[in-house]
Design a protein around this motif. Sequence first.
Motif, PDB file in Angstrom:
ATOM      1  N   ARG A 110     -26.598  28.120 -26.348  1.00 44.60           N
ATOM      2  CA  ARG A 110     -25.874  28.155 -25.962  1.00 44.60           C
ATOM      3  C   ARG A 110     -25.557  26.427 -25.444  1.00 44.60           C
ATOM      4  O   ARG A 110     -24.300  25.744 -25.369  1.00 44.60           O
ATOM      5  N   ASP A 129     -20.604  29.954 -21.841  1.00 42.81           N
ATOM      6  CA  ASP A 129     -21.104  31.788 -22.719  1.00 42.81           C
ATOM      7  C   ASP A 129     -19.862  32.484 -24.206  1.00 42.81           C
ATOM      8  O   ASP A 129     -20.185  32.657 -25.130  1.00 42.81           O
ATOM      9  N   ALA A 132     -19.387  29.355 -26.812  1.00 44.21           N
ATOM     10  CA  ALA A 132     -20.691  29.111 -27.861  1.00 44.21           C
ATOM     11  C   ALA A 132     -21.205  30.688 -28.359  1.00 44.21           C
ATOM     12  O   ALA A 132     -21.094  30.092 -29.701  1.00 44.21           O
ATOM     13  N   ARG A 133     -20.455  31.359 -28.252  1.00 40.06           N
ATOM     14  CA  ARG A 133     -19.800  33.144 -28.626  1.00 40.06           C
ATOM     15  C   ARG A 133     -19.105  32.479 -29.779  1.00 40.06           C
ATOM     16  O   ARG A 133     -19.169  32.700 -31.345  1.00 40.06           O
ATOM     17  N   ALA A 146     -27.169  32.862 -28.960  1.00 40.18           N
ATOM     18  CA  ALA A 146     -27.232  31.709 -27.943  1.00 40.18           C
ATOM     19  C   ALA A 146     -27.819  32.052 -26.954  1.00 40.18           C
ATOM     20  O   ALA A 146     -28.654  30.641 -25.983  1.00 40.18           O
TER      21      ALA A 146
END
Length: 317
Positions: A110, A129, A132-133, A146
């Motif tokens: 992440r 979060d 990153a996903r 992540a």
Amino acid sequence: MFDEKDLILEAKHVTRRFPASGGRELTACNDVSLKFYRGKTLGLIGESGCGKSTFMRFLVRLDKPTEGEILFKGKDLTKLKGEELRQTRQYIQMVFQDPGSSFNAKMKIRDIICEPLLNFGRIKSSEKDAVARKYLEAVELPGDFADRFPHSMSGGQRQRIAIARAIALEPELIIMDEATCALDVSVQKTIIELVCKLQKEKNIAIGFIAHDLGLIQSFAHQIAVMYLGNIVEILPGEDVEKARHPYTQALLGAIFDTKMDFSKKIESIDSEIPSPLDVPPGCPFQPRCEYCTERCRREHPKLKTIGEGHEVACHLF
Ligand code: SF4
């Protein structure tokens, strides 16, 4: 062959000399001029030590040439400094051969993906979060990766993370330095397919350094062949079978037959590549060239256009 309105970066007459022992000079790049176009891949190929990585490092300003200019969005990258250089860097990203060594092993995926976005103030910490996903999914990895650390991932997965980190900044050009050569052949193929898919979606220019002509001809729109710091041939990727320079032809002859036809002779180039400290006069390929003439020993051949998008530096043409 390419639309000049899609030209995003142009290197003009780039030369890099390094001082060497005994008052000598090593010329790693000699008068290199190349163009990079939006949505297209330029494959730069040559033997180890030919200067291809040295050249690509100029484009991300890890080094500066001794002479020449590199025009990006109307500005000469070689002259940028301070904040202007820092801001420009986000538009030209690099993916290295071994992402494991370019990641901080103590950072979670992440943080690795989001670090450049935070540095440029593109996102807030609270968005890490979700961002990153999003980019993990863009490189076809599960979003819950992540929370992992780089050491718990395979080489191919780490290379996907490096690509996710590079595209997160929405660059206009990505330089990939032997980015697949440490991977198994089957993984190489999936990474190349991913890069081609992302290039189409995002219209990114790619500079791909490789020493494997067989690999690069499968996806590059344009191929530039480098030998002892000199570009000796530029041709469309789809026309690689029409290569005319004796060095490119030798590289073509050395491609291993995928049909495992052992009746076909695997060609090799006689003798070792000369030291870049001891580049021969005239044509740099002359000590290894079976067509060498007296003229080749005294006169350096310049690139000449011999077809659409096809230039060759050889006195035979
Ligand atoms: Fe060979 Fe001469 Fe052509 Fe160089 S210029 S590649 S030595 S034929």
